[in-house]
Design a protein around this motif. Structure first.
Motif, PDB file in Angstrom:
ATOM      1  N   ASP A 121       0.848  -1.192   0.000  1.00 50.50           N
ATOM      2  CA  ASP A 121       0.000   0.000   0.000  1.00 50.50           C
ATOM      3  C   ASP A 121       0.881   1.238   0.000  1.00 50.50           C
ATOM      4  O   ASP A 121       2.101   1.160   0.128  1.00 50.50           O
ATOM      5  N   ASN A 122       0.247   2.392  -0.120  1.00 50.66           N
ATOM      6  CA  ASN A 122       0.977   3.655  -0.218  1.00 50.66           C
ATOM      7  C   ASN A 122       1.485   4.157   1.125  1.00 50.66           C
ATOM      8  O   ASN A 122       2.219   5.145   1.175  1.00 50.66           O
TER       9      ASN A 122
ATOM     10  N   ASP B 214       6.925   2.654   3.873  1.00 50.84           N
ATOM     11  CA  ASP B 214       8.151   3.341   3.486  1.00 50.84           C
ATOM     12  C   ASP B 214       9.011   2.365   2.692  1.00 50.84           C
ATOM     13  O   ASP B 214       9.668   1.494   3.263  1.00 50.84           O
ATOM     14  N   ASN B 215       9.010   2.518   1.381  1.00 55.27           N
ATOM     15  CA  ASN B 215       9.768   1.622   0.519  1.00 55.27           C
ATOM     16  C   ASN B 215      11.152   2.156   0.197  1.00 55.27           C
ATOM     17  O   ASN B 215      11.782   1.737  -0.780  1.00 55.27           O
TER      18      ASN B 215
ATOM     19  N   HIS C 155       3.066  -5.034   3.908  1.00 48.51           N
ATOM     20  CA  HIS C 155       2.564  -3.941   3.083  1.00 48.51           C
ATOM     21  C   HIS C 155       3.659  -3.281   2.234  1.00 48.51           C
ATOM     22  O   HIS C 155       3.386  -2.319   1.523  1.00 48.51           O
TER      23      HIS C 155
ATOM     24  N   SER D  12       6.747  -3.180  -0.773  1.00 44.55           N
ATOM     25  CA  SER D  12       6.825  -3.643  -2.160  1.00 44.55           C
ATOM     26  C   SER D  12       7.629  -4.939  -2.237  1.00 44.55           C
ATOM     27  O   SER D  12       8.426  -5.253  -1.346  1.00 44.55           O
TER      28      SER D  12
END
Length: 490
Positions: A197-198, A201-202, A211, A213
């Motif tokens: 989800d957005n 913190d990727n 959640h 990536s």
């Protein structure tokens, strides 16, 4: 004294003059420790589920309160057997006694002794065979007493007869998921279990969740190797879900060719649907924290480069601000900008490599105060990996003298439950006043301990949760008496 939290992932600013890079244990005319801590000596116990080792158990040198030793749970084989492996570390294993007790420790279910071991490559193996009197879906406490080299140590886990918990399937799934995170080119199937989800913190590998990536789960551009394969720890098991934790160390090459070490922990909560033969990943969290080594390049442009770690960096500085003490991955460090000196004040780890016993993260360190010379009082609390109190859980109060570069143990308070229970019951307040009086909040009592004469007094009793508050630096405590009365103690 200034104390607080810095919001930075990899930097600890010193706000002073420009300093040059320094190296660990490379300072001329200075010795960081006056005497070496005694090495770890206790054997380590592993249990088995099928062919897989699970639940690494660290030993205690005295009997503990089994009601507070709930860290792991071990499923028994269908025939009520339990294979056991002991890593001896050159100890001579003489015999192993065992007890199975109810969770309140009040009733002994069965006991026995093992003396017939299979010995190979520094390990001994044997199998415990329990009687058919253990009830299904009921947890018990297993206590192993290991006699070794004329000494003895105690090891604790919960055990239970498995009843449609699908632990073997869960362990296989966790192992496969873990392996695929290191196989970037063959890990597409992991996406089936992720819920990106957005909000995640990727941009960091310090914390990765279900959640995040797929790229973050696959370690992005980081290149690391596992020092050893992880041993799963089963935290909970049941028909609703199984909770499994993997802990291991990654190594990687730094910018200057030095070896970097990272502690990694992966938490899995999984459930197996027997009707459709599918495993569900209910939760996944992975944390990564660098073990600070103080290598070249650590100090640059008024900043200490702490590497990958949590964004909350606890630190304490003296009034002048030229000396900063900080804690990272269970170690206490100090930096003096006046003489460009980075010191390791306290650590269970030896400077040569990483040992699983020394690296066991069952303790925490809290700095209580630091003076203008860099001398400080600090507390080490939890499980003691090595040294004079190896195999004990408790609170150790130390004084570091920066002038003589010596550490003195002022007080040790033993505790008979796990380090997690210690943190919950006793870890709310540690404070040393200018008069060398140590204040400790243990369960619902505030104790006053005069460190000079070793006298203990009960200052306040009945400090129930929700009816008191402690200031950030521990100097003030406010509590409620009766229905609406408030008091403040300094």
């Amino acid at each position: 004294m200034r104390k607080g939290v810095i919001k930075a992932v990899v930097l600890l600013a010193v706000f002073l003059i420009t300093v040059a890079a320094t190296g660990l244990f490379s300072y001329k005319n200075n010795t960081d420790m006056t005497s070496e801590m005694a090495p770890a000596t206790l054997p380590v116990v592993y249990l088995q589920q099928g062919d897989a080792r699970i639940n690494r158990l660290y030993g205690y040198t005295s009997e503990m309160d089994g009601t507070g030793m709930r860290d792991t749970i071990t499923p028994l084989e269908k025939d009520l057997s339990l294979p056991v492996v002991i890593k001896t570390y050159e100890n001579e294993i003489e015999e192993v006694n065992y007890e199975v007790r109810t969770m309140d420790m009040e009733r002994l279910i069965e006991n026995g002794k093992e003396e017939d071991f299979s010995k190979k490559n520094g390990e001994v193996e044997f199998t415990l065979q329990f009687q058919n009197i253990l009830e299904e879906e009921t947890e018990y406490v297993l206590v192993l007493t290991v006699q070794y080299s004329g000494k003895q140590a105690y090891y604790y886990t919960r055990i239970a007869r498995e009843s449609n918990y699908f632990v073997a399937e869960s362990l296989e799934f966790v192992s496969d998921f873990h392996e695929q995170t290191f196989e970037k080119e063959n890990s597409e199937s992991l996406a089936t279990y992720l819920e990106p989800d957005n909000m995640s913190d990727n941009a960091t590998l310090q914390k990765v969740t279900i959640h995040s990536s797929l790229r973050q789960v696959n370690w992005a551009d980081f290149e690391g190797e596992r020092l050893e394969m992880p041993v799963p720890s089963i935290k909970e098991m049941g028909d609703s879900y199984n909770a499994i934790v993997l802990q291991y160390v990654l190594t990687s090459a730094g910018e200057n060719g030095e070896v970097e070490y990272y502690n990694v922990e992966e938490y899995y909560r999984v459930r197996y649907d027997q009707a459709i033969g599918r495993m569900y990943l209910l939760n996944y969290e992975r944390t990564m924290n660098q073990i600070f080594r103080g290598e070249n390049g650590t100090v640059t442009r008024n900043r200490l480069m702490l590497g990958v770690r949590s964004s909350d960096v606890e630190y304490t500085a003296n009034e002048k601000g030229n000396i900063i003490a900080f804690v990272q991955e269970g170690e206490l460090w100090s930096y003096n900008s006046d003489n460009n000196h980075l010191s390791q004040i306290y650590s269970f780890r030896s400077p040569e490599g990483i040992s699983d016993r020394e690296n066991h993260m069952g303790h925490q360190i809290q700095i209580m105060k630091i003076d203008e010379t860099g001398s400080m009082d600090f507390v080490v609390y939890g499980y003691m990996n090595r040294g004079n109190h190896e195999g004990q859980t408790g609170i150790n109060v130390f004084h570091y003298d920066s002038v003589g570069n010596t550490i003195e143990e002022i007080l040790f308070i033993p505790y008979d439950k796990s380090s997690e229970m210690l943190k919950a019951e006793w870890g709310k307040l540690f404070y040393v006043s200018d008069g060398n009086v140590f204040y400790l909040l243990a369960e619902d009592v505030l104790y006053r301990i005069d460190l000079d004469v070793r006298e203990t007094q009960r200052v306040i009793e009945g400090l129930n949760p929700g009816r008191f508050a402690v200031s950030e630096d521990g100097r003030y405590i406010a509590w409620q008496e009766g229905e609406d009365a408030d008091r403040v103690e300094r």
